[in-house]
Write an enzyme that holds these catalytic residues in place. Sequence first.
Site, PDB file in Angstrom:
ATOM      1  N   SER A  82       0.891  -1.198  -0.102  1.00  0.00           N
ATOM      2  CA  SER A  82      -0.028  -0.211   0.024  1.00  0.00           C
ATOM      3  C   SER A  82       0.857   1.286  -0.171  1.00  0.00           C
ATOM      4  CB  SER A  82      -0.899  -0.043   1.225  1.00  0.00           C
ATOM      5  OG  SER A  82      -2.101   0.885   1.129  1.00  0.00           O
ATOM      6  N   HIS A 235      -7.455  -5.845  -0.150  1.00  0.00           N
ATOM      7  CA  HIS A 235      -6.324  -5.055  -0.061  1.00  0.00           C
ATOM      8  C   HIS A 235      -5.334  -5.340   0.996  1.00  0.00           C
ATOM      9  CE1 HIS A 235      -4.049  -1.270  -0.498  1.00  0.00           C
ATOM     10  NE2 HIS A 235      -4.198  -0.985   0.867  1.00  0.00           N
TER      11      HIS A 235
END
Length: 254
Positions: A82, A235
């Site tokens: 991320s 994610h």
Amino acid sequence: MHYVISGAGEPVILIHGLFGNLDNLKSLGTSLENDFQVVRVDLPNHGLSEHWSTMDYPSLAKAIIALIDELGFNSVKIVGHSMGGKIAMATALLYPERVNSLVVADIAPVTYQPRHQTVFAGLSSLVLDKDTNRKTALVHLINSGIDEGTAQFLLKNLQRTDDGFEWKMNLTGLINCYDRIIGWQLTDDHRPLHYDKPCLFIRGDESNYVMAEHRDAIVAQFPQVSAKTINGAGHWLHAQKPEIFNRIVANFLR
């Protein structure tokens, strides 16, 4: 920058994402220790590292290079998730001679629309005093519209003090720098940069962080890219599918 080192061999730096700390990629680090010297970091404004008032990708990449110098490494491999993936990419693009290869987990080298307003609002409105405890804090975050899994993750940033709790992270600094965190600007003149060494992008098939429309930006900046998709993962692919994620990363780094 606070860090921990384990294992022996060629150095690999693991970089966590927004609101995280060096424990986020601990499972991956453990899986790599037999073959690599693993360095897990607390990014500035996170964990036990220093608080910055200004936080952008060029300065964060410079901080990674300073750590590499401090540890006496000539060059390293880097894995980032991320926001940590953006830092890894920025380091490779700005200092390609110091990065041997690169793994980017579920993020693209692009500017994103804001998506953490609910999280920031919930964190900012949580009163931290002697009446606060982890249970009431969890209830507050859930009532603020944050799902329980994310709330539990965020509460790992709480640390006890004589007066109750405080955040380990620099919440004010993260809010003030959020536009730079979701942005993607490495040079003032917007000159194109590219990294010509091996790199791997891994995405979760249930995540909307790396989409088909990001392909051109990825290939333009990382022409030697390869890609993997982990089915059934979002994610947080490294936490949702750790065995698969760790194996993909280890195979690429080897």
